[in-house]
Structures are given as C-alpha cells and as structure tokens.
Scaffold this motif. Structure first.
Motif, PDB file in Angstrom:
ATOM      1  N   THR A  94       0.968  -1.832   0.116  1.00  0.00           N
ATOM      2  CA  THR A  94      -0.065  -0.207   0.459  1.00  0.00           C
ATOM      3  C   THR A  94       0.856   1.201   0.168  1.00  0.00           C
ATOM      4  O   THR A  94       2.135   0.634   0.315  1.00  0.00           O
ATOM      5  N   LYS A  95       0.281   2.132  -0.360  1.00  0.00           N
ATOM      6  CA  LYS A  95       0.888   4.122  -0.329  1.00  0.00           C
ATOM      7  C   LYS A  95      -0.208   4.355  -0.084  1.00  0.00           C
ATOM      8  O   LYS A  95      -1.525   4.356  -1.113  1.00  0.00           O
ATOM      9  N   GLN A  96       0.213   5.290   1.349  1.00  0.00           N
ATOM     10  CA  GLN A  96      -0.818   6.828   1.914  1.00  0.00           C
ATOM     11  C   GLN A  96      -0.291   7.981   1.265  1.00  0.00           C
ATOM     12  O   GLN A  96       0.705   7.804   1.600  1.00  0.00           O
ATOM     13  N   GLN A  97      -1.069   8.697   0.895  1.00  0.00           N
ATOM     14  CA  GLN A  97      -0.782  10.237   1.406  1.00  0.00           C
ATOM     15  C   GLN A  97      -1.905  10.516   1.675  1.00  0.00           C
ATOM     16  O   GLN A  97      -2.729  11.875   0.459  1.00  0.00           O
ATOM     17  N   PRO A  98      -2.004  10.886   3.038  1.00  0.00           N
ATOM     18  CA  PRO A  98      -3.466  11.224   3.413  1.00  0.00           C
ATOM     19  C   PRO A  98      -3.318  13.246   3.376  1.00  0.00           C
ATOM     20  O   PRO A  98      -2.296  13.611   3.723  1.00  0.00           O
ATOM     21  N   GLU A  99      -4.455  13.930   3.706  1.00  0.00           N
ATOM     22  CA  GLU A  99      -4.648  15.054   2.701  1.00  0.00           C
ATOM     23  C   GLU A  99      -4.089  15.855   4.356  1.00  0.00           C
ATOM     24  O   GLU A  99      -3.087  16.543   4.405  1.00  0.00           O
ATOM     25  N   THR A 100      -4.389  15.125   5.353  1.00  0.00           N
ATOM     26  CA  THR A 100      -3.509  15.953   6.579  1.00  0.00           C
ATOM     27  C   THR A 100      -2.294  15.550   7.318  1.00  0.00           C
ATOM     28  O   THR A 100      -1.992  15.439   8.144  1.00  0.00           O
ATOM     29  N   ALA A 101      -1.388  14.683   5.840  1.00  0.00           N
ATOM     30  CA  ALA A 101      -0.234  14.390   6.269  1.00  0.00           C
ATOM     31  C   ALA A 101       0.955  15.407   5.886  1.00  0.00           C
ATOM     32  O   ALA A 101       1.774  15.104   5.654  1.00  0.00           O
ATOM     33  N   ASN A 102       0.679  16.110   5.508  1.00  0.00           N
ATOM     34  CA  ASN A 102       1.625  17.367   5.328  1.00  0.00           C
ATOM     35  C   ASN A 102       2.673  16.691   4.103  1.00  0.00           C
ATOM     36  O   ASN A 102       3.849  17.087   3.503  1.00  0.00           O
ATOM     37  N   MET A 150      -3.356   3.583  -2.806  1.00  0.00           N
ATOM     38  CA  MET A 150      -4.237   4.473  -2.632  1.00  0.00           C
ATOM     39  C   MET A 150      -3.363   6.087  -2.732  1.00  0.00           C
ATOM     40  O   MET A 150      -3.275   6.863  -1.766  1.00  0.00           O
TER      41      MET A 150
END
Length: 119
Positions: free
Chosen positions: A32-40, A118
């Motif tokens: 998986t790869k994630q870059q949440p909007e809240t993670a700056n 993701m």
C-alpha cells in the motif's frame, strides 16, 4: 527474496531487534501507498517480505527529488535505506533513499493482484 541476500538487506523479522535511530537497509513488495491530506505531504508505504510487514515513512523532501519521485510512485519491489524508528511500540523506517528493485521480480512484478495503491 533469497536473490537479494547479497545486498545485506534486513528482513522485517531482523528489524525487530534493531535499536532506535540505527541506519538500516531493507526491502519488500509494496502493498500500500497512502498520502493522507492531513499528513503534510508525507507518504506512508507498507512493504511485505516473507517474514512480515515493514512500514516506511517518506517525507516530502525525499519523494519530491526528481530521481526519487518515480521510484516512490512506480516501484513494486522497493529497497529503502533510512533510519529505524521505535516510538511507543510503533516501528517505522524513515526513508533517506529509495531504490526500485522491481526488475528483480521478473514476471511476478507484472501482476498487482491483491495490492492496493492509495495515492
């Protein structure tokens, strides 16, 4: 991943004995790869090897480098050189350098069955 043994990469099991802040080199199949909007701008990558999972944190300053961006975005077998972090029972690799080892997968690297990206 016996073909990678000559690279002296630590497995997920071996990482469990590594002390906090030690420089390490490991790799795994990207699950998986994630870059949440809240993670700056931070990207979280989960790797898997034959012994377990490895969580990788890639800060914006690393993945924005022109030679690192395609590695982060397209690798299916990823080697990571970085700093091992242990904090309150949570372990991660803070990425310093990433390398795409996907060609070592051969035909298996052409199939992404069961993996969720993701980004």
């Amino acid at each position: 991943m016996k073909a990678l043994q000559h690279l002296k990469l630590l497995t997920s099991k071996e990482l469990q004995d590594v002390p906090d802040r030690k420089e390490i080199h490991t790799c795994g199949v990207v699950t998986t790869k994630q870059q949440p909007e809240t993670a700056n701008g931070v990207i979280f990558i989960s790797l898997e090897d034959e012994e377990g999972e490895i969580q990788v944190i890639v800060y914006k300053g690393i993945w924005e480098k022109p030679h690192q961006r395609p590695v982060v975005l397209h690798s299916r077998l990823l080697a990571v050189k970085g700093r091992w972090q242990r904090e309150d029972g949570v372990c991660n690799v803070i990425a310093g350098h990433l390398e795409d080892l996907t060609p070592m997968l051969g035909r298996a690297g052409d199939e992404q069955q069961g993996f969720q990206v993701m980004l």
